[in-house]
Design a protein around this motif. Structure first.
Motif, PDB file in Angstrom:
ATOM      1  N   SER A  14       0.837  -1.204   0.000  1.00  0.00           N
ATOM      2  CA  SER A  14       0.000   0.000   0.000  1.00  0.00           C
ATOM      3  C   SER A  14       0.870   1.251   0.000  1.00  0.00           C
ATOM      4  O   SER A  14       0.608   2.202  -0.746  1.00  0.00           O
ATOM      5  CB  SER A  14      -0.924   0.015   1.220  1.00  0.00           C
ATOM      6  OG  SER A  14      -1.851  -1.038   1.153  1.00  0.00           O
ATOM      7  N   GLU A  15       1.901   1.235   0.821  1.00  0.00           N
ATOM      8  CA  GLU A  15       2.810   2.383   0.896  1.00  0.00           C
ATOM      9  C   GLU A  15       3.573   2.571  -0.416  1.00  0.00           C
ATOM     10  O   GLU A  15       3.684   3.674  -0.932  1.00  0.00           O
ATOM     11  CB  GLU A  15       3.798   2.185   2.045  1.00  0.00           C
ATOM     12  CG  GLU A  15       4.723   3.368   2.252  1.00  0.00           C
ATOM     13  CD  GLU A  15       5.651   3.166   3.429  1.00  0.00           C
ATOM     14  OE1 GLU A  15       6.798   3.639   3.343  1.00  0.00           O
ATOM     15  OE2 GLU A  15       5.242   2.545   4.435  1.00  0.00           O
ATOM     16  N   LYS A  16       4.089   1.479  -0.974  1.00  0.00           N
ATOM     17  CA  LYS A  16       4.856   1.553  -2.227  1.00  0.00           C
ATOM     18  C   LYS A  16       3.998   2.041  -3.390  1.00  0.00           C
ATOM     19  O   LYS A  16       4.475   2.755  -4.258  1.00  0.00           O
ATOM     20  CB  LYS A  16       5.434   0.176  -2.581  1.00  0.00           C
ATOM     21  CG  LYS A  16       6.580  -0.236  -1.724  1.00  0.00           C
ATOM     22  CD  LYS A  16       7.833  -0.036  -2.489  1.00  0.00           C
ATOM     23  CE  LYS A  16       9.017  -0.601  -1.740  1.00  0.00           C
ATOM     24  NZ  LYS A  16      10.249  -0.142  -2.328  1.00  0.00           N
ATOM     25  N   LEU A  17       2.740   1.627  -3.425  1.00  0.00           N
ATOM     26  CA  LEU A  17       1.878   1.936  -4.568  1.00  0.00           C
ATOM     27  C   LEU A  17       1.073   3.217  -4.388  1.00  0.00           C
ATOM     28  O   LEU A  17       0.372   3.626  -5.318  1.00  0.00           O
ATOM     29  CB  LEU A  17       0.935   0.758  -4.841  1.00  0.00           C
ATOM     30  CG  LEU A  17       1.618  -0.519  -5.314  1.00  0.00           C
ATOM     31  CD1 LEU A  17       0.631  -1.663  -5.380  1.00  0.00           C
ATOM     32  CD2 LEU A  17       2.304  -0.314  -6.659  1.00  0.00           C
ATOM     33  N   ASP A  18       1.177   3.855  -3.230  1.00  0.00           N
ATOM     34  CA  ASP A  18       0.430   5.081  -2.973  1.00  0.00           C
ATOM     35  C   ASP A  18       0.786   6.127  -4.032  1.00  0.00           C
ATOM     36  O   ASP A  18       1.943   6.478  -4.214  1.00  0.00           O
ATOM     37  CB  ASP A  18       0.745   5.612  -1.572  1.00  0.00           C
ATOM     38  CG  ASP A  18      -0.108   6.814  -1.221  1.00  0.00           C
ATOM     39  OD1 ASP A  18      -1.297   6.831  -1.588  1.00  0.00           O
ATOM     40  OD2 ASP A  18       0.422   7.745  -0.580  1.00  0.00           O
ATOM     41  N   GLY A  19      -0.218   6.585  -4.759  1.00  0.00           N
ATOM     42  CA  GLY A  19      -0.007   7.599  -5.792  1.00  0.00           C
ATOM     43  C   GLY A  19       0.452   7.056  -7.132  1.00  0.00           C
ATOM     44  O   GLY A  19       0.647   7.818  -8.073  1.00  0.00           O
ATOM     45  N   SER A  20       0.624   5.743  -7.250  1.00  0.00           N
ATOM     46  CA  SER A  20       1.045   5.182  -8.545  1.00  0.00           C
ATOM     47  C   SER A  20      -0.153   5.079  -9.485  1.00  0.00           C
ATOM     48  O   SER A  20      -1.299   5.181  -9.060  1.00  0.00           O
ATOM     49  CB  SER A  20       1.669   3.798  -8.360  1.00  0.00           C
ATOM     50  OG  SER A  20       0.668   2.822  -8.167  1.00  0.00           O
ATOM     51  N   ASP A  21       0.122   4.866 -10.750  1.00  0.00           N
ATOM     52  CA  ASP A  21      -0.952   4.732 -11.727  1.00  0.00           C
ATOM     53  C   ASP A  21      -1.132   3.281 -12.181  1.00  0.00           C
ATOM     54  O   ASP A  21      -1.599   3.022 -13.272  1.00  0.00           O
ATOM     55  CB  ASP A  21      -0.714   5.662 -12.914  1.00  0.00           C
ATOM     56  CG  ASP A  21       0.571   5.342 -13.666  1.00  0.00           C
ATOM     57  OD1 ASP A  21       1.360   4.503 -13.174  1.00  0.00           O
ATOM     58  OD2 ASP A  21       0.783   5.932 -14.739  1.00  0.00           O
ATOM     59  N   PHE A  22      -0.761   2.323 -11.319  1.00  0.00           N
ATOM     60  CA  PHE A  22      -0.937   0.908 -11.652  1.00  0.00           C
ATOM     61  C   PHE A  22      -2.427   0.620 -11.791  1.00  0.00           C
ATOM     62  O   PHE A  22      -3.213   0.879 -10.875  1.00  0.00           O
ATOM     63  CB  PHE A  22      -0.322   0.011 -10.573  1.00  0.00           C
ATOM     64  CG  PHE A  22      -0.507  -1.449 -10.843  1.00  0.00           C
ATOM     65  CD1 PHE A  22       0.163  -2.065 -11.882  1.00  0.00           C
ATOM     66  CD2 PHE A  22      -1.366  -2.200 -10.071  1.00  0.00           C
ATOM     67  CE1 PHE A  22      -0.018  -3.414 -12.150  1.00  0.00           C
ATOM     68  CE2 PHE A  22      -1.554  -3.546 -10.322  1.00  0.00           C
ATOM     69  CZ  PHE A  22      -0.875  -4.155 -11.362  1.00  0.00           C
ATOM     70  N   ASP A  23      -2.834   0.118 -12.958  1.00  0.00           N
ATOM     71  CA  ASP A  23      -4.260  -0.074 -13.226  1.00  0.00           C
ATOM     72  C   ASP A  23      -4.649  -1.517 -13.539  1.00  0.00           C
ATOM     73  O   ASP A  23      -5.740  -1.771 -14.005  1.00  0.00           O
ATOM     74  CB  ASP A  23      -4.702   0.845 -14.358  1.00  0.00           C
ATOM     75  CG  ASP A  23      -3.967   0.561 -15.661  1.00  0.00           C
ATOM     76  OD1 ASP A  23      -3.044  -0.275 -15.662  1.00  0.00           O
ATOM     77  OD2 ASP A  23      -4.317   1.183 -16.679  1.00  0.00           O
ATOM     78  N   MET A  67      10.304  -5.574  -1.256  1.00  0.00           N
ATOM     79  CA  MET A  67       9.609  -4.462  -0.605  1.00  0.00           C
ATOM     80  C   MET A  67      10.580  -3.474   0.040  1.00  0.00           C
ATOM     81  O   MET A  67      10.332  -2.276   0.052  1.00  0.00           O
ATOM     82  CB  MET A  67       8.631  -4.971   0.457  1.00  0.00           C
ATOM     83  CG  MET A  67       7.423  -5.684  -0.095  1.00  0.00           C
ATOM     84  SD  MET A  67       6.380  -4.651  -1.150  1.00  0.00           S
ATOM     85  CE  MET A  67       6.920  -5.137  -2.773  1.00  0.00           C
ATOM     86  N   ALA A  68      11.703  -3.971   0.549  1.00  0.00           N
ATOM     87  CA  ALA A  68      12.699  -3.106   1.194  1.00  0.00           C
ATOM     88  C   ALA A  68      13.541  -2.348   0.174  1.00  0.00           C
ATOM     89  O   ALA A  68      14.299  -1.449   0.532  1.00  0.00           O
ATOM     90  CB  ALA A  68      13.593  -3.937   2.111  1.00  0.00           C
ATOM     91  N   GLY A  69      13.421  -2.727  -1.106  1.00  0.00           N
ATOM     92  CA  GLY A  69      14.229  -2.090  -2.139  1.00  0.00           C
ATOM     93  C   GLY A  69      15.611  -2.698  -2.278  1.00  0.00           C
ATOM     94  O   GLY A  69      16.461  -2.176  -2.998  1.00  0.00           O
ATOM     95  N   ASP A  70      15.845  -3.822  -1.590  1.00  0.00           N
ATOM     96  CA  ASP A  70      17.146  -4.483  -1.648  1.00  0.00           C
ATOM     97  C   ASP A  70      17.270  -5.428  -2.842  1.00  0.00           C
ATOM     98  O   ASP A  70      18.370  -5.856  -3.176  1.00  0.00           O
ATOM     99  CB  ASP A  70      17.396  -5.283  -0.359  1.00  0.00           C
ATOM    100  CG  ASP A  70      17.482  -4.393   0.865  1.00  0.00           C
ATOM    101  OD1 ASP A  70      17.841  -3.202   0.708  1.00  0.00           O
ATOM    102  OD2 ASP A  70      17.171  -4.876   1.968  1.00  0.00           O
ATOM    103  N   ALA A  97       6.139   0.485 -10.753  1.00  0.00           N
ATOM    104  CA  ALA A  97       5.478   1.214  -9.657  1.00  0.00           C
ATOM    105  C   ALA A  97       6.154   0.920  -8.316  1.00  0.00           C
ATOM    106  O   ALA A  97       6.152   1.767  -7.426  1.00  0.00           O
ATOM    107  CB  ALA A  97       4.001   0.834  -9.595  1.00  0.00           C
ATOM    108  N   LEU A  98       6.752  -0.265  -8.187  1.00  0.00           N
ATOM    109  CA  LEU A  98       7.403  -0.633  -6.925  1.00  0.00           C
ATOM    110  C   LEU A  98       8.803  -0.049  -6.802  1.00  0.00           C
ATOM    111  O   LEU A  98       9.335   0.009  -5.694  1.00  0.00           O
ATOM    112  CB  LEU A  98       7.471  -2.156  -6.799  1.00  0.00           C
ATOM    113  CG  LEU A  98       6.152  -2.883  -6.621  1.00  0.00           C
ATOM    114  CD1 LEU A  98       6.373  -4.377  -6.599  1.00  0.00           C
ATOM    115  CD2 LEU A  98       5.459  -2.424  -5.345  1.00  0.00           C
ATOM    116  N   SER A  99       9.387   0.359  -7.913  1.00  0.00           N
ATOM    117  CA  SER A  99      10.775   0.861  -7.879  1.00  0.00           C
ATOM    118  C   SER A  99      10.861   2.245  -7.302  1.00  0.00           C
ATOM    119  O   SER A  99       9.988   3.021  -7.309  1.00  0.00           O
ATOM    120  CB  SER A  99      11.355   0.856  -9.271  1.00  0.00           C
ATOM    121  OG  SER A  99      11.400  -0.453  -9.752  1.00  0.00           O
TER     122      SER A  99
END
Length: 99
Positions: A14-23, A67-70, A97-99
């Motif tokens: 939810s945090e990673k995708l907040d504001g993304s345009d993944f549809d 999720m941690a970006g690692d 969107a996750l990057s």
């Protein structure tokens, strides 16, 4: 199934995708834990048999690294740590969107 791991996955996505345009719709199968669904309704624990455009499966530690970006989702897929079933285009959009 560990509710704590699924709840943490829902929060992280939810945090990673907040504001993304993944549809699209994507289902994350966390081996031995359960699944998380991402679609137009948001991010939530997935119901059994709930279908998505793409289903991604990985072990819990691999999912946590992504999720941690690692760990880059594409690198995880190329190394065999992340498995995909379904629409590769949707997976690529979600990876962006996750990057």
């Amino acid at each position: 199934m560990s509710n704590a791991i699924i709840e943490a996955a829902v929060a992280a996505l939810s945090e990673k995708l907040d504001g993304s345009d993944f549809d699209g719709s994507a289902r994350f199968e966390i081996e031995g834990e359960g699944a998380v669904m991402v679609d137009g309704a948001g991010v939530r624990a997935a119901e059994d048999g709930e279908a998505a455009d793409v289903t991604m499966s990985a072990e819990a530690d691999v999912f946590q690294e992504i999720m941690a970006g690692d760990l880059n989702p594409t690198a995880a897929f190329m190394s065999g740590k992340l498995k995909l079933d379904g629409d590769m285009g949707t997976a690529m959009k979600l990876g962006g969107a996750l990057s």
